[in-house]
Design a protein around this motif. Structure first.
Motif, PDB file in Angstrom:
ATOM      1  N   ALA A  18       0.837  -1.203   0.000  1.00  0.00           N
ATOM      2  CA  ALA A  18       0.000   0.000   0.000  1.00  0.00           C
ATOM      3  C   ALA A  18       0.870   1.250   0.000  1.00  0.00           C
ATOM      4  O   ALA A  18       0.470   2.295  -0.513  1.00  0.00           O
ATOM      5  CB  ALA A  18      -0.935  -0.002   1.207  1.00  0.00           C
ATOM      6  N   CYS A  19       2.074   1.143   0.525  1.00  0.00           N
ATOM      7  CA  CYS A  19       2.992   2.283   0.579  1.00  0.00           C
ATOM      8  C   CYS A  19       3.420   2.737  -0.821  1.00  0.00           C
ATOM      9  O   CYS A  19       3.641   3.927  -1.055  1.00  0.00           O
ATOM     10  CB  CYS A  19       4.219   1.937   1.414  1.00  0.00           C
ATOM     11  SG  CYS A  19       5.096   0.437   0.897  1.00  0.00           S
ATOM     12  N   LEU A  20       3.529   1.809  -1.754  1.00  0.00           N
ATOM     13  CA  LEU A  20       4.000   2.129  -3.093  1.00  0.00           C
ATOM     14  C   LEU A  20       3.104   3.120  -3.822  1.00  0.00           C
ATOM     15  O   LEU A  20       3.582   3.886  -4.659  1.00  0.00           O
ATOM     16  CB  LEU A  20       4.131   0.859  -3.946  1.00  0.00           C
ATOM     17  CG  LEU A  20       5.417   0.063  -3.825  1.00  0.00           C
ATOM     18  CD1 LEU A  20       5.636  -0.488  -2.444  1.00  0.00           C
ATOM     19  CD2 LEU A  20       5.450  -1.052  -4.848  1.00  0.00           C
ATOM     20  N   THR A  21       1.829   3.121  -3.506  1.00  0.00           N
ATOM     21  CA  THR A  21       0.907   4.029  -4.190  1.00  0.00           C
ATOM     22  C   THR A  21       0.918   5.420  -3.565  1.00  0.00           C
ATOM     23  O   THR A  21       0.348   6.346  -4.144  1.00  0.00           O
ATOM     24  CB  THR A  21      -0.531   3.488  -4.169  1.00  0.00           C
ATOM     25  OG1 THR A  21      -0.981   3.397  -2.816  1.00  0.00           O
ATOM     26  CG2 THR A  21      -0.599   2.120  -4.823  1.00  0.00           C
ATOM     27  N   ARG A  22       1.536   5.590  -2.403  1.00  0.00           N
ATOM     28  CA  ARG A  22       1.562   6.883  -1.713  1.00  0.00           C
ATOM     29  C   ARG A  22       2.856   7.652  -1.923  1.00  0.00           C
ATOM     30  O   ARG A  22       2.892   8.856  -1.839  1.00  0.00           O
ATOM     31  CB  ARG A  22       1.348   6.712  -0.208  1.00  0.00           C
ATOM     32  CG  ARG A  22       0.125   5.942   0.237  1.00  0.00           C
ATOM     33  CD  ARG A  22      -1.148   6.460  -0.404  1.00  0.00           C
ATOM     34  NE  ARG A  22      -2.369   5.968   0.217  1.00  0.00           N
ATOM     35  CZ  ARG A  22      -2.903   4.781   0.061  1.00  0.00           C
ATOM     36  NH1 ARG A  22      -2.297   3.871  -0.662  1.00  0.00           N
ATOM     37  NH2 ARG A  22      -4.047   4.460   0.625  1.00  0.00           N
ATOM     38  N   ASP A  23       3.954   6.911  -2.160  1.00  0.00           N
ATOM     39  CA  ASP A  23       5.267   7.537  -2.302  1.00  0.00           C
ATOM     40  C   ASP A  23       6.084   6.667  -3.256  1.00  0.00           C
ATOM     41  O   ASP A  23       6.373   5.510  -2.949  1.00  0.00           O
ATOM     42  CB  ASP A  23       5.935   7.624  -0.929  1.00  0.00           C
ATOM     43  CG  ASP A  23       7.250   8.391  -0.936  1.00  0.00           C
ATOM     44  OD1 ASP A  23       7.938   8.419  -1.976  1.00  0.00           O
ATOM     45  OD2 ASP A  23       7.611   8.945   0.125  1.00  0.00           O
ATOM     46  N   PRO A  24       6.457   7.206  -4.419  1.00  0.00           N
ATOM     47  CA  PRO A  24       7.151   6.392  -5.421  1.00  0.00           C
ATOM     48  C   PRO A  24       8.554   5.954  -5.015  1.00  0.00           C
ATOM     49  O   PRO A  24       9.151   5.125  -5.691  1.00  0.00           O
ATOM     50  CB  PRO A  24       7.192   7.297  -6.653  1.00  0.00           C
ATOM     51  CG  PRO A  24       7.027   8.677  -6.127  1.00  0.00           C
ATOM     52  CD  PRO A  24       6.200   8.565  -4.889  1.00  0.00           C
ATOM     53  N   ARG A  25       9.067   6.451  -3.909  1.00  0.00           N
ATOM     54  CA  ARG A  25      10.378   5.997  -3.428  1.00  0.00           C
ATOM     55  C   ARG A  25      10.282   4.609  -2.804  1.00  0.00           C
ATOM     56  O   ARG A  25      11.293   3.933  -2.655  1.00  0.00           O
ATOM     57  CB  ARG A  25      10.952   6.994  -2.413  1.00  0.00           C
ATOM     58  CG  ARG A  25      11.213   8.367  -3.055  1.00  0.00           C
ATOM     59  CD  ARG A  25      11.610   9.375  -2.028  1.00  0.00           C
ATOM     60  NE  ARG A  25      10.483   9.699  -1.155  1.00  0.00           N
ATOM     61  CZ  ARG A  25      10.530  10.616  -0.190  1.00  0.00           C
ATOM     62  NH1 ARG A  25      11.639  11.278   0.031  1.00  0.00           N
ATOM     63  NH2 ARG A  25       9.459  10.862   0.545  1.00  0.00           N
ATOM     64  N   PHE A  26       9.082   4.176  -2.450  1.00  0.00           N
ATOM     65  CA  PHE A  26       8.875   2.829  -1.930  1.00  0.00           C
ATOM     66  C   PHE A  26       8.725   1.875  -3.109  1.00  0.00           C
ATOM     67  O   PHE A  26       7.950   2.136  -4.029  1.00  0.00           O
ATOM     68  CB  PHE A  26       7.614   2.770  -1.053  1.00  0.00           C
ATOM     69  CG  PHE A  26       7.782   3.431   0.284  1.00  0.00           C
ATOM     70  CD1 PHE A  26       8.055   2.674   1.408  1.00  0.00           C
ATOM     71  CD2 PHE A  26       7.676   4.790   0.414  1.00  0.00           C
ATOM     72  CE1 PHE A  26       8.214   3.272   2.645  1.00  0.00           C
ATOM     73  CE2 PHE A  26       7.828   5.411   1.638  1.00  0.00           C
ATOM     74  CZ  PHE A  26       8.101   4.652   2.764  1.00  0.00           C
ATOM     75  N   VAL A  27       9.468   0.795  -3.085  1.00  0.00           N
ATOM     76  CA  VAL A  27       9.455  -0.186  -4.172  1.00  0.00           C
ATOM     77  C   VAL A  27       9.492  -1.591  -3.576  1.00  0.00           C
ATOM     78  O   VAL A  27       9.780  -1.771  -2.391  1.00  0.00           O
ATOM     79  CB  VAL A  27      10.655   0.001  -5.136  1.00  0.00           C
ATOM     80  CG1 VAL A  27      10.601   1.350  -5.830  1.00  0.00           C
ATOM     81  CG2 VAL A  27      11.974  -0.165  -4.407  1.00  0.00           C
ATOM     82  N   GLU A  28       9.229  -2.578  -4.419  1.00  0.00           N
ATOM     83  CA  GLU A  28       9.360  -3.973  -3.988  1.00  0.00           C
ATOM     84  C   GLU A  28      10.817  -4.379  -4.061  1.00  0.00           C
ATOM     85  O   GLU A  28      11.470  -4.235  -5.096  1.00  0.00           O
ATOM     86  CB  GLU A  28       8.515  -4.890  -4.871  1.00  0.00           C
ATOM     87  CG  GLU A  28       8.580  -6.337  -4.433  1.00  0.00           C
ATOM     88  CD  GLU A  28       7.697  -7.264  -5.246  1.00  0.00           C
ATOM     89  OE1 GLU A  28       7.798  -8.489  -5.022  1.00  0.00           O
ATOM     90  OE2 GLU A  28       6.916  -6.785  -6.085  1.00  0.00           O
ATOM     91  N   GLY A  29      11.324  -4.911  -2.963  1.00  0.00           N
ATOM     92  CA  GLY A  29      12.704  -5.367  -2.920  1.00  0.00           C
ATOM     93  C   GLY A  29      12.855  -6.768  -3.461  1.00  0.00           C
ATOM     94  O   GLY A  29      11.868  -7.462  -3.740  1.00  0.00           O
ATOM     95  N   GLU A  30      14.080  -7.216  -3.588  1.00  0.00           N
ATOM     96  CA  GLU A  30      14.365  -8.565  -4.101  1.00  0.00           C
ATOM     97  C   GLU A  30      13.782  -9.652  -3.215  1.00  0.00           C
ATOM     98  O   GLU A  30      13.522 -10.750  -3.676  1.00  0.00           O
ATOM     99  CB  GLU A  30      15.870  -8.753  -4.249  1.00  0.00           C
ATOM    100  CG  GLU A  30      16.486  -7.899  -5.332  1.00  0.00           C
ATOM    101  CD  GLU A  30      17.984  -8.104  -5.443  1.00  0.00           C
ATOM    102  OE1 GLU A  30      18.530  -9.044  -4.832  1.00  0.00           O
ATOM    103  OE2 GLU A  30      18.619  -7.311  -6.160  1.00  0.00           O
ATOM    104  N   ASP A  31      13.565  -9.334  -1.933  1.00  0.00           N
ATOM    105  CA  ASP A  31      13.021 -10.312  -0.992  1.00  0.00           C
ATOM    106  C   ASP A  31      11.498 -10.342  -0.976  1.00  0.00           C
ATOM    107  O   ASP A  31      10.889 -11.065  -0.205  1.00  0.00           O
ATOM    108  CB  ASP A  31      13.555 -10.064   0.411  1.00  0.00           C
ATOM    109  CG  ASP A  31      13.273  -8.655   0.923  1.00  0.00           C
ATOM    110  OD1 ASP A  31      12.566  -7.878   0.232  1.00  0.00           O
ATOM    111  OD2 ASP A  31      13.768  -8.313   2.011  1.00  0.00           O
ATOM    112  N   GLY A  32      10.861  -9.537  -1.858  1.00  0.00           N
ATOM    113  CA  GLY A  32       9.408  -9.516  -1.929  1.00  0.00           C
ATOM    114  C   GLY A  32       8.759  -8.611  -0.897  1.00  0.00           C
ATOM    115  O   GLY A  32       7.538  -8.597  -0.763  1.00  0.00           O
TER     116      GLY A  32
END
Length: 88
Positions: A18-32
């Motif tokens: 849910a964080c990814l839609t609020r701030d584009p600096r949040f992304v999915e990491g290699e660990d999921g």
């Protein structure tokens, strides 16, 4: 301008993103799980220091985007994200 720190506790993160839609600096990491990548923002040229360990991600910024980081933290249903000011 305030300096602030974003912390993601990996044991609390469920990869809901849910964080990814609020701030584009949040992304999915290699660990999921969520992580922070200052270069992921397509609009702003963002600089920040990011430390990613097995336990947590800690990112420090000195820009005017603390509101976006706080919105990402508020959107996290597992409360895995904390944002706090750490000085000027």
């Amino acid at each position: 301008m305030p300096r602030y720190e974003v912390t993601i506790e990996k044991d609390a993160c469920d990869g809901i993103f849910a964080c990814l839609t609020r701030d584009p600096r949040f992304v999915e990491g290699e660990d999921g799980l969520a992580t922070v990548d200052p270069d992921a923002d397509p609009v702003y040229d963002c600089e920040g220091e990011v430390t990613d360990t097995d336990e947590r991600v800690v990112a420090t910024f000195d820009d005017d985007r603390i509101d976006e980081a706080q919105q990402a933290a508020a959107a996290c249903p597992t409360d895995a994200i904390a944002v706090r000011e750490v000085g000027e």
